[in-house]
Scaffold this active site. Sequence first.
Site, mmCIF file in Angstrom:
data_model
loop_
_atom_site.group_PDB
_atom_site.id
_atom_site.type_symbol
_atom_site.label_atom_id
_atom_site.label_comp_id
_atom_site.label_asym_id
_atom_site.label_seq_id
_atom_site.Cartn_x
_atom_site.Cartn_y
_atom_site.Cartn_z
ATOM 1 N N SER A 145 47.423 33.887 39.806
ATOM 2 C CA SER A 145 47.890 34.398 38.155
ATOM 3 C C SER A 145 49.312 34.237 38.516
ATOM 4 O O SER A 145 49.834 35.206 39.108
ATOM 5 C CB SER A 145 47.249 35.176 37.475
ATOM 6 O OG SER A 145 47.961 34.882 36.239
ATOM 7 N N TYR A 158 45.112 43.782 35.741
ATOM 8 C CA TYR A 158 45.281 42.015 36.203
ATOM 9 C C TYR A 158 46.125 41.747 36.102
ATOM 10 O O TYR A 158 45.843 40.794 38.205
ATOM 11 C CB TYR A 158 45.083 41.618 34.787
ATOM 12 C CG TYR A 158 44.489 39.793 35.831
ATOM 13 C CD1 TYR A 158 43.369 38.978 35.149
ATOM 14 C CD2 TYR A 158 45.404 39.005 34.882
ATOM 15 C CE1 TYR A 158 42.957 37.704 35.850
ATOM 16 C CE2 TYR A 158 45.634 37.303 35.032
ATOM 17 C CZ TYR A 158 44.306 36.978 35.498
ATOM 18 O OH TYR A 158 43.941 35.837 35.563
#
Length: 256
Positions: A145, A158
């Site tokens: 990501s 995350y």
Amino acid sequence: MDTRWSLRGKHAVVTGGTKGIGRATADTLLDLGASVLVFARNPRGVEATRSEWKDIGRDGDAVVVDVTSGEGRATLAREVSGRWGAVDILVNNVGAGLRKRFAEYTDEDVDTLVSLNFTSALHVSRVLFPLLSRGSNAAVVNVGSIAGVVSVRGTAVYGALKAGLHQLTSGLAVEWARDRIRVNAVAPWFTRTPLTEGLLANREVHDAIVARTPIGRVAEASEVASVIAFLCLPASSYVTGQTVSVDGGMSIAGLL
């Protein structure tokens, strides 16, 4: 045909492959000639994917497996080895975020995020290593990501895990090069998928994302899938250890 741009004869495994980026990737690999086996934990999604491919004669199948558990990963390894003697492509796509202020995370939140976004890919890569080492110039692609590259509000945990996945990518690329296995990652920005549709439906949030993105729109899953597929192709045979940002220019934009 120029074989640099073909995956004919290749065997590909995609985790989380029944929706979003995973499904778009599986479809793209099939388009390029690969045989594809996807794993996901939602039985309804698995059955729908299997039926759709069967109806149109695709060389793909789907199996219900939760790769965040040791039992699930053992099942995955048995399924793959029972069908193929080798694996040429592995796409570690399982992952999900949780937007919260850092101090609000619970122990359970953190454990879930670690399992989804880091250890699942680590262990799947480990258990499939023997089959990858028997593959033909095998390729592993980890779906990271852009939150693992730059800070994105509300994603501290995350983002840290995706950064760890990017670093695992680099480490494995060096270690596994002797086994003729390339390892790369992609780092998407906001992409239109079932996981993001609720957030993107909020006009204020959507507009803020677009305003931060030089290309001026949210990515489509097929656009991320195309980059993943390229990293699996013989055409990318000299690329390994890289994390490729698929972010519409977001991570390199200055003050817009």
